[in-house]
Design a protein around this motif. Sequence first.
Motif, PDB file in Angstrom:
ATOM      1  N   GLN A   4      75.362  34.384  64.169  1.00  0.00           N
ATOM      2  CA  GLN A   4      75.333  32.924  64.144  1.00  0.00           C
ATOM      3  C   GLN A   4      76.728  32.328  63.940  1.00  0.00           C
ATOM      4  O   GLN A   4      77.100  31.360  64.601  1.00  0.00           O
ATOM      5  CB  GLN A   4      74.391  32.441  63.046  1.00  0.00           C
ATOM      6  CG  GLN A   4      72.958  32.917  63.205  1.00  0.00           C
ATOM      7  CD  GLN A   4      72.245  32.304  64.396  1.00  0.00           C
ATOM      8  OE1 GLN A   4      71.709  31.200  64.326  1.00  0.00           O
ATOM      9  NE2 GLN A   4      72.218  33.028  65.510  1.00  0.00           N
ATOM     10  N   LEU A  19      66.926  37.702  59.160  1.00  0.00           N
ATOM     11  CA  LEU A  19      67.057  36.452  59.910  1.00  0.00           C
ATOM     12  C   LEU A  19      65.951  35.476  59.538  1.00  0.00           C
ATOM     13  O   LEU A  19      66.184  34.273  59.406  1.00  0.00           O
ATOM     14  CB  LEU A  19      67.023  36.745  61.412  1.00  0.00           C
ATOM     15  CG  LEU A  19      67.276  35.555  62.351  1.00  0.00           C
ATOM     16  CD1 LEU A  19      68.690  35.042  62.196  1.00  0.00           C
ATOM     17  CD2 LEU A  19      67.025  35.954  63.800  1.00  0.00           C
ATOM     18  N   GLY A  55      66.541  31.862  57.913  1.00  0.00           N
ATOM     19  CA  GLY A  55      66.061  30.635  58.530  1.00  0.00           C
ATOM     20  C   GLY A  55      65.152  29.843  57.622  1.00  0.00           C
ATOM     21  O   GLY A  55      65.275  28.613  57.513  1.00  0.00           O
ATOM     22  N   TYR A  59      71.337  28.662  60.614  1.00  0.00           N
ATOM     23  CA  TYR A  59      70.282  29.237  61.442  1.00  0.00           C
ATOM     24  C   TYR A  59      70.151  28.301  62.638  1.00  0.00           C
ATOM     25  O   TYR A  59      69.393  27.336  62.624  1.00  0.00           O
ATOM     26  CB  TYR A  59      68.971  29.340  60.660  1.00  0.00           C
ATOM     27  CG  TYR A  59      67.856  29.976  61.452  1.00  0.00           C
ATOM     28  CD1 TYR A  59      67.926  31.318  61.835  1.00  0.00           C
ATOM     29  CD2 TYR A  59      66.740  29.239  61.832  1.00  0.00           C
ATOM     30  CE1 TYR A  59      66.913  31.899  62.571  1.00  0.00           C
ATOM     31  CE2 TYR A  59      65.716  29.814  62.568  1.00  0.00           C
ATOM     32  CZ  TYR A  59      65.806  31.143  62.928  1.00  0.00           C
ATOM     33  OH  TYR A  59      64.797  31.723  63.658  1.00  0.00           O
TER      34      TYR A  59
END
Length: 325
Positions: A88, A227, A231, A190
């Motif tokens: 990211q 992840l 998020g 995110y």
Amino acid sequence: MTHRSNITPPSMDIVVPCYNEKEAFPHCLEVLGSVLCNLMSAKKVSPQSKIIFVDDGSKDNTWLQIKEACSKNGFVSGVKLSRNRGHQNALIAGLSESKSDVVISIDADLQDDVHCIESMLEEYNKGSDIVYGVRNDRSTDSVFKRTTAKMFYSLMENMGVNQVSNHADYRLMSRNAVDCLLNFKEQNMYIRGIVPLLGFTSSKVYYSRDERVAGESKYPIKKMISLAVEGITSLTITPLRMISALGFITCIISIITAIYAIIEKINGSTVEGWTSVMISIIFFGGVQLLCLGVIGEYVGKIYIETKGRPRFFVEEKQGGNDEVK
């Protein structure tokens, strides 16, 4: 939705984060270079368009290949981060480097269908500021991969994260949308969840994902879980509210249990033993530790954000803004 003028083709940058992609890079360069040159020949994008490869602290010779590609191709630029900062942040670094009218992000493994780039441009010309590449076929994935992916998107949706299902980081964004995205300064980015929050006109193009040409997937189950946690804790406080609800339900159960125990004590039907006590202690101890872990995740994010440290450092850049003749 306002249609854009086709008289002057927009400039376009393709941002490609790379981490240990020495096997996949030659194929990636060849395919994306061909797509870009074809679009320029058809006057669908301007000659100032380019590909920006971002080396996210690779341990192999990915950066050397990027440098070589920059020296041989005027439409290629390279950005090398000082160390690995995650997909990211590498993507944000590439978006920060871009100054074009349109930016498309895609992974270096090219499992995403590059032919959708032209369709994305058509949606952009129709007025969309954001065009999502969405998978409509997961037949190339294993049963395990399909199951975990379905669980991932279901979990994110149930936790209140507003994102497009079966969409990763393959998307088109207008200059305005990219500038607005870069205004988000938090450390824990995110992007899949933040882009829908921008609120600009959006559309979708659908495609079937191919198998990886070379190299290994950078998103095994461990990183998928990481992840998801990233998020959820970055975009929603639903887990904290669930803890509050759990605490309330536990209190109600405890009160009912206490009343029942008192009644049984009065009736003289209680049986001495430690099993039920031990089970209660272990259960509530586990619940407390789980709740503290979730709260700790949020507190840790607050700690990191208050430092205000830079998300990444650029060690080196290659390539210029040469036009392709």
